[in-house]
Design an enzyme around this catalytic site. Structure first.
Site, PDB file in Angstrom:
ATOM      1  N   GLN A 105     -29.924  -6.015   6.295  1.00 20.58           N
ATOM      2  CA  GLN A 105     -28.613  -5.403   6.503  1.00 20.58           C
ATOM      3  C   GLN A 105     -27.807  -6.077   7.609  1.00 20.58           C
ATOM      4  OE1 GLN A 105     -28.894  -1.227   7.461  1.00 20.58           O
ATOM      5  NE2 GLN A 105     -26.869  -0.749   6.665  1.00 20.58           N
ATOM      6  N   TYR A 132     -41.397  -5.739   5.209  1.00 20.09           N
ATOM      7  CA  TYR A 132     -39.972  -5.646   5.510  1.00 20.09           C
ATOM      8  C   TYR A 132     -39.269  -6.979   5.247  1.00 20.09           C
ATOM      9  CZ  TYR A 132     -40.894  -1.189   7.910  1.00 20.09           C
ATOM     10  OH  TYR A 132     -41.266   0.099   8.210  1.00 20.09           O
ATOM     11  N   SER A 367     -28.030  -0.251  13.160  1.00 18.46           N
ATOM     12  CA  SER A 367     -27.524  -1.476  12.527  1.00 18.46           C
ATOM     13  C   SER A 367     -26.394  -2.121  13.327  1.00 18.46           C
ATOM     14  CB  SER A 367     -27.027  -1.162  11.106  1.00 18.46           C
ATOM     15  OG  SER A 367     -26.013  -0.167  11.132  1.00 18.46           O
ATOM     16  N   GLN A 371     -23.982   1.725  17.719  1.00 20.35           N
ATOM     17  CA  GLN A 371     -24.819   2.797  17.189  1.00 20.35           C
ATOM     18  C   GLN A 371     -26.093   2.944  18.003  1.00 20.35           C
ATOM     19  OE1 GLN A 371     -26.304   2.127  13.232  1.00 20.35           O
ATOM     20  NE2 GLN A 371     -26.931   4.249  12.924  1.00 20.35           N
TER      21      GLN A 371
END
Length: 409
Positions: A105, A132, A367, A371
């Protein structure tokens, strides 16, 4: 308790009381250290009081560092540290996870920014897994650690094993894959060892004794310090513990479990019993329910969100379902509690997770730097999570699980 223990180890210097020396008229001698000091007699009372005050100050200066020495749970950043389960390993109560974000992402540059912000804020726990982004998350994590030249001893690095590759022998928790899989993870991260290796899910094809023996082997070989489980049931964890005790092997120290406003039963009713009986703690993940609790899905699914990605179609369907709409309504009510506490809804949700004594650390999946900074602010909300606030949250959620004790009433 710690302060009392610290004080008993400190030798407090005593003033030597012996025969007073002959004093010349107009002066007196005050013994200090190994020498004598001369004071005018007109100030004898004042000087005695001054010396006593100075001696008291010295004792206080001697005691203060010792008391601080035995309070390791906080540093200047305000981060709180807890034991991983009932092991002696101290982990930051907030950790940084790499699921979805690293190698997928976000860019490598953003990943470095996130790790830097986390590390400089006192975070020492960084979690990843062999699966991952097909191993890319581990590579990025290792590159950042090497580039930043952080002391390896200041970090708690964890990874998870189960899905290692497409071949039949590259998955599962058999001895072969645990050993080869962990070696592969270490190579990708450019590390000599991890602090905790997790079994990423139960494996019905492998006997429990083989799993525990393999985990004990990689620890004895110095490839990991501890091992834990992820998404295991309480019964499976107890079986692993029993096998470890039966054959003098190393038991797991913690379980990784999903825990948030809308997922409570396992962490609040099943795992506390394991925590008190065998010392298995909880490292919880998805405190914001894959972003649902942030409120960004209130008016649908934004294009840049996780739920808009193809592999997460299940999340999109969950958000758009009737239960998803009910959850959004409850979040609006919870936002009023957050406003009353002077925090954001995500901060309230994270602090709510940390109110649980069995939760050693909560993994954040941020992300963006903004945040992450916001989420780290949940540390300041923990003291505000009183029993009254928790009760208000329960009243809104209406999903408080019943513990075994509740059934006896």
């Amino acid at each position: 308790m710690y302060l009392k223990a610290a004080c008993t180890d400190i030798t407090v210097p005593r003033l030597r009381r012996g025969p007073k020396p002959d004093l010349h008229p107009g002066s007196f001698h005050q013994r200090q250290g190994s020498g004598l000091r001369l004071y005018p007699s007109s100030h004898s009372g004042c000087c005695r009081a001054t010396c006593r005050r100075r001696e008291q100050q010295r004792l206080e200066e001697l005691l203060i560092p010792s008391s601080r020495l035995f309070q390791p749970e906080k540093i200047c950043s305000g981060m709180v540290y807890r034991n991983l389960g009932k092991s002696g390993l101290r982990v930051s109560c907030l950790g940084l996870g790499t699921w979805v974000t690293f190698g997928g992402q976000i860019s490598d540059e953003v990943a470095e920014q996130l790790m830097t912000i986390a590390y400089e804020s006192g975070v020492n726990l960084f979690d990843t897994a062999e699966v991952y982004s097909g191993g890319k998350a581990e590579i990025i994590l290792g590159n950042i650690i090497k580039k930043k030249c952080w002391r390896r001893s200041s970090l708690v690095i964890t990874t998870k094993l189960y899905w290692g590759g497409k071949a039949e022998t590259e998955r599962g928790l058999n001895r072969k894959h645990i050993i080869e899989g962990l070696k592969g993870s270490l190579q990708r991260m450019q590390l000599e060892y991890v602090d905790v290796v997790f079994a990423n899910r139960p494996d019905s094809n492998t006997p429990m004794e083989e799993i525990v023996r393999a985990m004990t082997h990689v620890i004895n070989q110095g490839m990991s310090m501890y091992w834990g489980t992820s998404r295991w049931s309480a019964m499976e964890i107890m079986e692993a513990y029993s096998v470890a005790r039966q054959f003098n092997l190393i038991p797991p120290v913690c379980e990784q479990a999903e825990y948030h406003f809308f997922q409570r039963d396992k962490v609040e009713t099943q795992l506390p019993e394991l925590y008190h009986k065998i010392g298995v703690g909880v490292v919880s993940w998805s405190p914001l329910a894959c972003g649902i609790i942030t409120g960004k899905y209130e008016n649908g699914v934004p294009e840049s969100s996780r739920a808009s990605m193809k592999p997460y179609q299940w999340l999109r369907e969950k958000i758009m379902s009737e239960d998803g709409r009910k959850q959004q309504a409850k979040l609006k009510e919870l936002a009023h509690i957050a406003e009353k506490l002077g925090c954001t809804l995500p901060q309230l949700a994270i602090a709510w997770c940390l109110r649980n004594e069995g939760v050693s650390s909560v993994l954040l999946g941020s992300s963006s730097p903004s945040q992450l900074t916001e989420n780290l602010g949940a540390i300041q909300v923990i003291p505000k999570m009183t029993a009254g606030i928790a009760s208000e949250v329960d009243h809104i959620l209406e999903n408080c699980p019943h513990s075994k004790k509740d059934y006896h009433h």
